[in-house]
Scaffold this motif. Structure first.
Motif, short mmCIF file in Angstrom:
data_model
loop_
_atom_site.label_atom_id
_atom_site.label_comp_id
_atom_site.label_asym_id
_atom_site.label_seq_id
_atom_site.Cartn_x
_atom_site.Cartn_y
_atom_site.Cartn_z
N ALA A 219 0.90 -1.23 -0.03
CA ALA A 219 0.04 0.00 0.04
C ALA A 219 0.86 1.31 -0.13
CB ALA A 219 -1.05 0.03 1.22
N LEU A 220 1.96 1.25 0.82
CA LEU A 220 2.84 2.42 0.74
C LEU A 220 3.59 2.58 -0.51
CD1 LEU A 220 4.39 1.95 4.23
CD2 LEU A 220 3.01 3.88 3.67
N HIS A 221 3.76 1.43 -1.18
CA HIS A 221 4.51 1.72 -2.43
C HIS A 221 3.66 2.38 -3.36
CE1 HIS A 221 6.55 0.26 -5.86
NE2 HIS A 221 5.68 -0.21 -6.52
N ARG A 222 2.44 1.70 -3.45
CA ARG A 222 1.39 2.14 -4.26
C ARG A 222 1.18 3.61 -4.19
NH1 ARG A 222 0.55 -1.50 -8.01
NH2 ARG A 222 1.01 -3.66 -7.49
N ILE A 223 0.93 4.05 -2.89
CA ILE A 223 0.68 5.39 -2.61
C ILE A 223 1.96 6.32 -3.32
CG2 ILE A 223 0.77 7.14 -0.72
CD1 ILE A 223 -0.66 4.94 1.03
N THR A 224 3.05 5.85 -2.86
CA THR A 224 4.26 6.64 -3.56
C THR A 224 4.09 6.70 -5.20
OG1 THR A 224 5.83 5.90 -1.88
CG2 THR A 224 6.88 6.73 -3.70
N GLU A 225 3.87 5.60 -5.84
CA GLU A 225 3.55 5.44 -7.21
C GLU A 225 2.66 6.54 -7.62
OE1 GLU A 225 4.00 1.33 -9.62
OE2 GLU A 225 2.25 1.49 -8.53
N SER A 226 1.47 6.69 -7.33
CA SER A 226 0.19 7.39 -7.41
C SER A 226 0.66 8.75 -7.23
CB SER A 226 -1.13 7.15 -6.63
OG SER A 226 -1.48 5.86 -7.20
N TYR A 227 1.33 9.24 -6.00
CA TYR A 227 1.70 10.41 -5.80
C TYR A 227 2.57 11.04 -6.93
CZ TYR A 227 -0.59 11.31 -1.25
OH TYR A 227 -1.56 11.56 -0.36
N LEU A 228 3.49 10.15 -7.32
CA LEU A 228 4.49 10.55 -8.28
C LEU A 228 3.97 10.71 -9.63
CD1 LEU A 228 7.52 7.89 -7.97
CD2 LEU A 228 7.75 10.47 -7.90
N ALA A 229 2.74 9.89 -9.96
CA ALA A 229 2.04 10.11 -11.21
C ALA A 229 1.23 11.51 -11.09
CB ALA A 229 0.86 8.95 -11.49
N LEU A 230 0.85 11.89 -10.08
CA LEU A 230 0.15 13.21 -9.94
C LEU A 230 1.10 14.42 -9.83
CD1 LEU A 230 -2.43 12.24 -7.22
CD2 LEU A 230 -2.95 12.67 -9.69
#
Length: 279
Positions: A219-230
């Motif tokens: 979950a923390l990895h994917r939060i990082t991933e989505s924030y980078l995408a934004l």
């Protein structure tokens, strides 16, 4: 000798379709009346005979027969000491039959009638595992999973030192992991659709509500991933830093670190972030 003149006998007329239906219906009513007349009159049986028959059914693995006969014990002898035991045994028999809704209803009824009985803890536990064994795959609705979690928590909170509480605690961990898995499934779907805000909210739920589950590193990895995408770099750095601090050996942190450094960004904890209140 005069001959005897005989008149021809007309053929028997064939009944119309409507008449045939009337005859058939009348015959059916007569047959039903005969069956009703042959039914044996209701006779109350001794309580020990009924209870022992129910136990025999259970020993034979005829759980439906056992449950119905335990119910009959209560119906015929509602004020006997056997009736109380029969109620909890009926719940157990329905559970063994995998008739979970009947088992839950019987357990609830027992708890309403006998809240202080020595078998109360077991009734709560029986209700909880009846929900637990109905938990569906994470791709399906998790309403029953939440009911299982609530019922298992009831067992632990009401009877913390009981033998049932030990098993309930284990099942609580598995149930919470299942609920977290559902949130992850939905979050991943949103992420694939490019709906990163919706995805982040699902992953945040896992981190905030299910911190002890196995899904938190991802979950923390994917939060990082989505924030980078934004393009929200500060939050991406923060979630990566929390992941690295709490799960330094995780494969998810290895992937996260590589993802950030590939964009010339490093994990960095930020004060005041929502994550700083949790870890």
């Amino acid at each position: 000798m005069s001959s005897i003149v005989t008149s021809s006998i007309p053929a028997r007329p064939t009944p119309s379709r409507g008449l045939r239906r009337m005859f058939a219906a009348g015959f059916l009513l007569l047959a039903l009346a005969a069956c009703a007349a042959e039914e044996k009159p209701y006779v109350e049986e001794p309580v020990d005979k009924l209870y022992n028959r129910a136990v025999d059914f259970a020993n034979q693995g005829n759980w439906e027969g056992a449950a119905k006969t335990f119910d009959e014990v209560e119906r015929q002898h509602p004020y006997s000491t056997w009736a109380t035991k029969a109620q909890i045994m009926a719940a157990y028999s329905w559970y063994q039959r995998n008739a979970y809704d009947d088992a839950i209803a019987a357990a609830d009824r027992f708890l309403q009638l006998h809240p202080g009985h020595k078998d109360t803890a077991y009734a709560y536990y029986l209700k909880a595992i009846s929900y637990y064994e109905q938990i569906a795959d994470v791709a399906r609705d998790q309403g029953t999973t939440q009911k299982a979690l609530d019922a298992l928590n009831d067992v632990v909170q009401r009877f913390p030192t009981s033998e049932y509480a030990r098993d309930a605690r284990l099942k609580i961990d598995l149930t919470r992991d299942h609920l977290a898995g559902k949130e992850m499934t939905i979050g991943r779907y949103y992420q694939r659709q490019g709906q990163h805000i919706a995805a982040i909210n699902r992953f945040k739920t896992v981190v905030e509500k299910f911190q002890t589950t196995t899904h938190v590193p991802e979950a923390l990895h994917r939060i990082t991933e989505s924030y980078l995408a934004l393009g929200v770099i500060d939050e991406a750095q923060n979630s990566a830093a929390v992941l690295g601090h709490n799960y330094p050996g995780s494969e998810w942190y290895v992937d996260t670190y590589a993802m950030l450094t590939g964009k010339n960004v490093r994990p960095e904890a930020k004060e005041g972030s929502w994550l700083s209140r949790l870890f």
